[in-house]
Design a protein around this motif. Structure first.
Motif, PDB file in Angstrom:
ATOM      1  N   ARG A 158      29.804  29.368  39.128  1.00 23.36           N
ATOM      2  CA  ARG A 158      31.267  29.396  39.053  1.00 23.36           C
ATOM      3  C   ARG A 158      31.768  30.799  38.770  1.00 23.36           C
ATOM      4  O   ARG A 158      32.755  31.255  39.329  1.00 23.36           O
ATOM      5  CB  ARG A 158      31.761  28.451  37.954  1.00 23.36           C
ATOM      6  N   SER A 159      31.078  31.482  37.876  1.00 27.44           N
ATOM      7  CA  SER A 159      31.526  32.826  37.491  1.00 27.44           C
ATOM      8  C   SER A 159      30.923  33.907  38.364  1.00 27.44           C
ATOM      9  O   SER A 159      31.366  35.041  38.343  1.00 27.44           O
ATOM     10  CB  SER A 159      31.144  33.087  36.025  1.00 27.44           C
ATOM     11  N   LYS A 195      38.042  32.918  34.815  1.00 26.37           N
ATOM     12  CA  LYS A 195      39.028  33.021  35.883  1.00 26.37           C
ATOM     13  C   LYS A 195      39.467  34.470  36.092  1.00 26.37           C
ATOM     14  O   LYS A 195      39.616  34.937  37.230  1.00 26.37           O
ATOM     15  CB  LYS A 195      40.243  32.152  35.554  1.00 26.37           C
ATOM     16  N   GLU A 196      39.700  35.184  35.005  1.00 28.16           N
ATOM     17  CA  GLU A 196      40.100  36.598  35.103  1.00 28.16           C
ATOM     18  C   GLU A 196      39.015  37.430  35.761  1.00 28.16           C
ATOM     19  O   GLU A 196      39.308  38.351  36.526  1.00 28.16           O
ATOM     20  CB  GLU A 196      40.410  37.151  33.706  1.00 28.16           C
ATOM     21  N   GLU A 197      37.764  37.117  35.479  1.00 26.67           N
ATOM     22  CA  GLU A 197      36.642  37.854  36.071  1.00 26.67           C
ATOM     23  C   GLU A 197      36.541  37.591  37.566  1.00 26.67           C
ATOM     24  O   GLU A 197      36.144  38.477  38.349  1.00 26.67           O
ATOM     25  CB  GLU A 197      35.337  37.451  35.368  1.00 26.67           C
ATOM     26  N   GLN A 198      36.918  36.391  37.984  1.00 27.56           N
ATOM     27  CA  GLN A 198      36.812  36.025  39.395  1.00 27.56           C
ATOM     28  C   GLN A 198      37.938  36.627  40.227  1.00 27.56           C
ATOM     29  O   GLN A 198      37.809  36.774  41.440  1.00 27.56           O
ATOM     30  CB  GLN A 198      36.832  34.501  39.532  1.00 27.56           C
ATOM     31  N   GLU A 199      39.051  36.943  39.592  1.00 30.96           N
ATOM     32  CA  GLU A 199      40.211  37.503  40.338  1.00 30.96           C
ATOM     33  C   GLU A 199      39.997  38.937  40.756  1.00 30.96           C
ATOM     34  O   GLU A 199      39.288  39.677  40.116  1.00 30.96           O
ATOM     35  CB  GLU A 199      41.472  37.378  39.476  1.00 30.96           C
TER      36      GLU A 199
END
Length: 221
Positions: free
Chosen positions: A133-134, A217-221
């Motif tokens: 996911r990450s 989520k912030e890491e994926q953006e």
């Protein structure tokens, strides 16, 4: 909680019944084997790994009390002559055992108290382990974020000794690093697991789980 209580009652009753084929002192021995065996099988089924010594260490007081109950039932039933008296005594002891187990399970703690027991206070790094996911490991070494992890959720109510079933699906796997070494954690929406035997159900909204997912989520953006 209900499942755990049933397991406890069954462990004692089955052990007492089995002991009638042997000498009276075997009742607490059978209780020890049955209760610990149930836990080992449950751990193996839920996590794929189990530990005899960790199970005994985490439940030693509970085991001793159950062995005392088994001994009391075994010898008292043998001493009573009237069948009605035996039935009433067994029923009373089972009810008392159930109440004891419910009271033991009802104890709650907080995330802050558990962290003080499980993690080194000199925490220097938190790694969110990648699981698809990450996309990869996320290393958190910012003091402000670590302080938020340790202190913002200190009052979150946790309940130990209950069937929580913290699994790997939709959970966040963590590895912490400090001067005292490394530790692993598993956090999902409903609970937190520090080790096989140290698992807690979250009684409040799991803000820690939301905090970790926001980082992902912030890491994926």
């Amino acid at each position: 909680m209900l499942v755990s209580m049933i397991v406890v009652v069954l462990a004692v009753l089955l052990s007492v019944l089995a002991s009638f084929n042997f000498k009276g002192w075997t009742a607490p021995v059978f209780t020890f084997v049955t209760y610990v065996g149930f836990h080992l099988i449950a751990d193996l089924y839920r996590y794929g790994v189990t530990s005899l010594f960790e199970t005994i260490a985490a439940n030693w007081l509970h085991i001793i009390v159950l062995m005392i109950f088994a001994t009391a039932i075994r010898y008292a039933v043998t001493a009573f002559e009237e069948r009605r008296t035996k039935i009433v005594y067994i029923f009373g002891m089972v009810c008392l055992l159930a109440v004891f187990d419910l009271m033991a399970q009802a104890q709650t703690t907080t995330f802050g108290e558990v962290v003080e027991e499980e993690l080194d206070p000199d925490l220097s790094e938190i790694t969110i382990l990648g699981d698809g996911r990450s996309g990869g490991d996320i290393v958190i070494d910012d003091e402000k974020m670590i302080d938020e992890f340790l202190n913002d959720y200190r009052d979150m109510t946790l309940r130990g000794g209950v069937l929580t079933m913290v699994g790997t699906e939709n959970s966040v796997r963590l590895q912490t690093r400090s001067g005292g070494g490394r530790a692993r954690m598993l956090v999902d929406e409903h609970g937190i697991r520090f080790s096989i035997r140290n698992e807690y159900r979250v009684e409040d909204d799991n803000g820690l789980y939301e905090f970790l997912n926001e980082i992902i989520k912030e890491e994926q953006e």
